[in-house]
Design a protein around this motif. Sequence first.
Motif, PDB file in Angstrom:
ATOM      1  N   TYR A   1      16.682   1.778   2.071  1.00 47.40           N
ATOM      2  CA  TYR A   1      15.514   1.895   0.979  1.00 47.40           C
ATOM      3  C   TYR A   1      16.458   2.370  -0.138  1.00 47.40           C
ATOM      4  O   TYR A   1      15.778   1.416  -1.466  1.00 47.40           O
ATOM      5  CB  TYR A   1      14.382   2.015   1.203  1.00 47.40           C
ATOM      6  CG  TYR A   1      13.464   2.410   1.226  1.00 47.40           C
ATOM      7  CD1 TYR A   1      12.343   1.311   1.066  1.00 47.40           C
ATOM      8  CD2 TYR A   1      12.813   2.809  -0.098  1.00 47.40           C
ATOM      9  CE1 TYR A   1      10.993   0.148   0.939  1.00 47.40           C
ATOM     10  CE2 TYR A   1      11.776   3.057  -0.331  1.00 47.40           C
ATOM     11  CZ  TYR A   1      10.279   1.428  -0.475  1.00 47.40           C
ATOM     12  OH  TYR A   1       9.531   0.978  -0.988  1.00 47.40           O
TER      13      TYR A   1
ATOM     14  N   TRP B   1      -3.969   2.846  -2.832  1.00 52.13           N
ATOM     15  CA  TRP B   1      -3.098   2.388  -1.518  1.00 52.13           C
ATOM     16  C   TRP B   1      -4.349   1.901  -0.734  1.00 52.13           C
ATOM     17  O   TRP B   1      -3.868   0.839   0.013  1.00 52.13           O
ATOM     18  CB  TRP B   1      -2.933   2.900  -0.385  1.00 52.13           C
ATOM     19  CG  TRP B   1      -1.223   3.911  -0.897  1.00 52.13           C
ATOM     20  CD1 TRP B   1      -1.022   5.048  -2.304  1.00 52.13           C
ATOM     21  CD2 TRP B   1       0.088   3.193  -1.364  1.00 52.13           C
ATOM     22  NE1 TRP B   1       0.525   4.969  -2.549  1.00 52.13           N
ATOM     23  CE2 TRP B   1       0.691   3.998  -2.022  1.00 52.13           C
ATOM     24  CE3 TRP B   1       0.130   1.577  -0.673  1.00 52.13           C
ATOM     25  CZ2 TRP B   1       2.097   3.221  -1.866  1.00 52.13           C
ATOM     26  CZ3 TRP B   1       2.068   2.083  -0.746  1.00 52.13           C
ATOM     27  CH2 TRP B   1       2.312   1.992  -1.786  1.00 52.13           C
TER      28      TRP B   1
ATOM     29  N   SER C   1      -5.049  -1.353  -1.859  1.00 50.42           N
ATOM     30  CA  SER C   1      -4.129  -2.351  -1.827  1.00 50.42           C
ATOM     31  C   SER C   1      -4.342  -3.323  -0.238  1.00 50.42           C
ATOM     32  O   SER C   1      -4.426  -4.533  -0.622  1.00 50.42           O
ATOM     33  CB  SER C   1      -2.817  -1.749  -1.516  1.00 50.42           C
ATOM     34  OG  SER C   1      -2.293  -1.379  -3.378  1.00 50.42           O
TER      35      SER C   1
ATOM     36  N   TRP D   1      -2.331  -8.652  -1.606  1.00 48.12           N
ATOM     37  CA  TRP D   1      -1.312  -7.451  -1.956  1.00 48.12           C
ATOM     38  C   TRP D   1      -0.152  -7.325  -0.537  1.00 48.12           C
ATOM     39  O   TRP D   1       0.561  -7.144  -0.067  1.00 48.12           O
ATOM     40  CB  TRP D   1      -2.011  -5.947  -1.605  1.00 48.12           C
ATOM     41  CG  TRP D   1      -0.747  -5.429  -1.919  1.00 48.12           C
ATOM     42  CD1 TRP D   1      -0.366  -4.589  -3.304  1.00 48.12           C
ATOM     43  CD2 TRP D   1      -0.703  -4.167  -1.213  1.00 48.12           C
ATOM     44  NE1 TRP D   1       0.192  -3.546  -3.057  1.00 48.12           N
ATOM     45  CE2 TRP D   1       0.285  -3.660  -1.726  1.00 48.12           C
ATOM     46  CE3 TRP D   1      -0.560  -3.968  -0.124  1.00 48.12           C
ATOM     47  CZ2 TRP D   1       1.276  -1.791  -0.873  1.00 48.12           C
ATOM     48  CZ3 TRP D   1       0.016  -3.278   0.925  1.00 48.12           C
ATOM     49  CH2 TRP D   1       0.525  -2.282   0.946  1.00 48.12           C
TER      50      TRP D   1
ATOM     51  N   ASN E   1       2.046 -10.431   0.012  1.00 52.60           N
ATOM     52  CA  ASN E   1       3.012  -9.999  -0.934  1.00 52.60           C
ATOM     53  C   ASN E   1       4.218  -9.698  -0.019  1.00 52.60           C
ATOM     54  O   ASN E   1       5.406  -9.169  -0.495  1.00 52.60           O
ATOM     55  CB  ASN E   1       2.795 -10.044  -2.366  1.00 52.60           C
ATOM     56  CG  ASN E   1       2.005 -11.255  -2.931  1.00 52.60           C
ATOM     57  OD1 ASN E   1       2.772 -12.326  -2.722  1.00 52.60           O
ATOM     58  ND2 ASN E   1       1.427 -10.823  -4.161  1.00 52.60           N
ATOM     59  N   HIS E   2       3.436  -8.813   0.372  1.00 52.17           N
ATOM     60  CA  HIS E   2       4.068  -6.754   0.523  1.00 52.17           C
ATOM     61  C   HIS E   2       4.224  -6.914   2.056  1.00 52.17           C
ATOM     62  O   HIS E   2       5.307  -5.853   2.444  1.00 52.17           O
ATOM     63  CB  HIS E   2       4.043  -5.994   0.004  1.00 52.17           C
ATOM     64  CG  HIS E   2       3.894  -5.835  -1.356  1.00 52.17           C
ATOM     65  ND1 HIS E   2       2.485  -6.301  -2.214  1.00 52.17           N
ATOM     66  CD2 HIS E   2       4.688  -5.289  -2.891  1.00 52.17           C
ATOM     67  CE1 HIS E   2       2.667  -6.282  -3.983  1.00 52.17           C
ATOM     68  NE2 HIS E   2       4.612  -5.623  -3.405  1.00 52.17           N
TER      69      HIS E   2
ATOM     70  N   PRO F   1       6.904 -10.922   2.976  1.00 57.43           N
ATOM     71  CA  PRO F   1       8.876  -9.729   4.051  1.00 57.43           C
ATOM     72  C   PRO F   1       8.675 -10.320   5.153  1.00 57.43           C
ATOM     73  O   PRO F   1       9.947 -10.502   5.458  1.00 57.43           O
ATOM     74  CB  PRO F   1       8.403  -8.386   3.531  1.00 57.43           C
ATOM     75  CG  PRO F   1       7.025  -8.599   2.137  1.00 57.43           C
ATOM     76  CD  PRO F   1       6.343  -9.982   2.738  1.00 57.43           C
TER      77      PRO F   1
ATOM     78  N   HIS G   1      13.414  -6.016   1.482  1.00 57.03           N
ATOM     79  CA  HIS G   1      12.133  -7.576   1.209  1.00 57.03           C
ATOM     80  C   HIS G   1      11.294  -6.762   0.383  1.00 57.03           C
ATOM     81  O   HIS G   1      10.786  -7.743  -0.741  1.00 57.03           O
ATOM     82  CB  HIS G   1      12.166  -8.407   1.937  1.00 57.03           C
ATOM     83  CG  HIS G   1      11.520  -9.451   1.707  1.00 57.03           C
ATOM     84  ND1 HIS G   1      11.858 -10.487   2.443  1.00 57.03           N
ATOM     85  CD2 HIS G   1      11.377  -9.813   0.152  1.00 57.03           C
ATOM     86  CE1 HIS G   1      11.345 -11.554   1.917  1.00 57.03           C
ATOM     87  NE2 HIS G   1      10.541 -11.750   0.404  1.00 57.03           N
ATOM     88  N   ALA G   2      10.258  -5.626   0.784  1.00 60.60           N
ATOM     89  CA  ALA G   2       8.990  -5.929  -0.409  1.00 60.60           C
ATOM     90  C   ALA G   2       9.070  -4.914  -1.049  1.00 60.60           C
ATOM     91  O   ALA G   2       8.367  -4.593  -1.414  1.00 60.60           O
ATOM     92  CB  ALA G   2       7.903  -4.404   1.380  1.00 60.60           C
ATOM     93  N   PHE G   3      10.171  -3.723  -1.008  1.00 60.66           N
ATOM     94  CA  PHE G   3      10.220  -3.288  -2.415  1.00 60.66           C
ATOM     95  C   PHE G   3      10.379  -4.331  -3.336  1.00 60.66           C
ATOM     96  O   PHE G   3      10.545  -3.957  -4.246  1.00 60.66           O
ATOM     97  CB  PHE G   3      11.735  -1.776  -1.315  1.00 60.66           C
ATOM     98  CG  PHE G   3      12.111  -1.371  -2.628  1.00 60.66           C
ATOM     99  CD1 PHE G   3      10.623  -0.217  -3.427  1.00 60.66           C
ATOM    100  CD2 PHE G   3      12.650  -1.608  -3.649  1.00 60.66           C
ATOM    101  CE1 PHE G   3      10.817   0.249  -4.691  1.00 60.66           C
ATOM    102  CE2 PHE G   3      13.015  -0.720  -4.930  1.00 60.66           C
ATOM    103  CZ  PHE G   3      12.539  -0.033  -5.253  1.00 60.66           C
TER     104      PHE G   3
ATOM    105  N   ASN H   1       9.955  -7.293  -3.686  1.00 61.47           N
ATOM    106  CA  ASN H   1       8.948  -7.837  -3.875  1.00 61.47           C
ATOM    107  C   ASN H   1       7.981  -7.070  -4.437  1.00 61.47           C
ATOM    108  O   ASN H   1       7.252  -7.787  -5.584  1.00 61.47           O
ATOM    109  CB  ASN H   1       7.799  -8.309  -3.100  1.00 61.47           C
ATOM    110  CG  ASN H   1       8.477  -9.733  -1.903  1.00 61.47           C
ATOM    111  OD1 ASN H   1       8.934 -10.393  -2.622  1.00 61.47           O
ATOM    112  ND2 ASN H   1       7.577 -10.277  -0.883  1.00 61.47           N
ATOM    113  N   HIS H   2       7.805  -5.667  -4.550  1.00 59.65           N
ATOM    114  CA  HIS H   2       6.636  -4.891  -5.371  1.00 59.65           C
ATOM    115  C   HIS H   2       7.307  -4.735  -6.165  1.00 59.65           C
ATOM    116  O   HIS H   2       6.925  -4.603  -7.425  1.00 59.65           O
ATOM    117  CB  HIS H   2       6.571  -3.804  -5.210  1.00 59.65           C
ATOM    118  CG  HIS H   2       6.865  -2.442  -5.498  1.00 59.65           C
ATOM    119  ND1 HIS H   2       5.309  -2.253  -6.171  1.00 59.65           N
ATOM    120  CD2 HIS H   2       7.202  -0.737  -6.740  1.00 59.65           C
ATOM    121  CE1 HIS H   2       4.997  -1.042  -6.534  1.00 59.65           C
ATOM    122  NE2 HIS H   2       6.441  -0.716  -6.888  1.00 59.65           N
TER     123      HIS H   2
END
Length: 300
Positions: free
Chosen positions: A109, A138, A141, A147, A150-151, A155, A243-245, A247-248
Amino acid sequence: MNDSFESNSSQGTADTPLPLPHIPIVTSVGCCLILSVIYVASLYVWNTKHNRDHPSTVKRLFVSVIIVMLIAPFFVYKFSSRELLERATFAEILGLRWQGLFLAITIPYLLTMLLFLGPLCVQMQNESLKIFMDTDFWIGSFKNILWIRNHVMAPISEEFVFRACMMPLILQSFSPLTAVFITPLFFGTAHIHHIGERLSLGMELKTALVISCFQLTYTTVFGFYSAFLFARTGHFVAPFLVHAFCNHMGLPDVQELWQQHIVRRIILILCYIVGFVGWIILLPIATQPSLYSNNLYWNN
């Protein structure tokens, strides 16, 4: 501790890894192709009049990908070598294990944050990063289904199917480095189906093809990185969080960078360069398999 996460002493040691058992190429590639088709097909099994961002559509897609995540491990178990299944627990084969977990969460990360040093510095100077210190952000979100899609769901489902379930199969037919460049091809081509979505929204064919080819390129490139992380760390959590990061963060906003004052722009461009060069230098060091007690997937 859950027995499924316990290490199997037959794996050997991190310094003397055992070579992976071999299965026919047609078996591993065929399984991955089938899984890719199943994953994409699951996104179209619902008959709905709403677009892909409508809450009811998103909820149905959640059900679809969860079912695929339940099906995919059966391919790994059925077509993997019996020797591999005896060498490690099934959870370990899928990258679900305790050894090296903390480092697998943090190091990849931070390494990816270094890659995005330029965009992060841009966000820092325009103070958009402050929003992440707001608890209301948060809370909002996690109440926002788009959200979450996508996050979280995208992922976790894509990395589980395309990395945790495909990589163990491909790695039994190819060397680790070759496998890293093969599985992302399934991941990238699985995104071609978005052409149909864009055409249904009235987009011109030429425009839809250009956008989809661009998407194919960057998803494949990301797939190389994600597959590399899985093979090197032996952990599913590493590619999932990265992957989540990504996408963000999305693609870097070059236009915003170019709107900066000349001095600030030069400094930010240097941040982009330093981040990218630093990432290249640290990538092989920060992903040493021994750091993560990974003696199953990367043996050279």
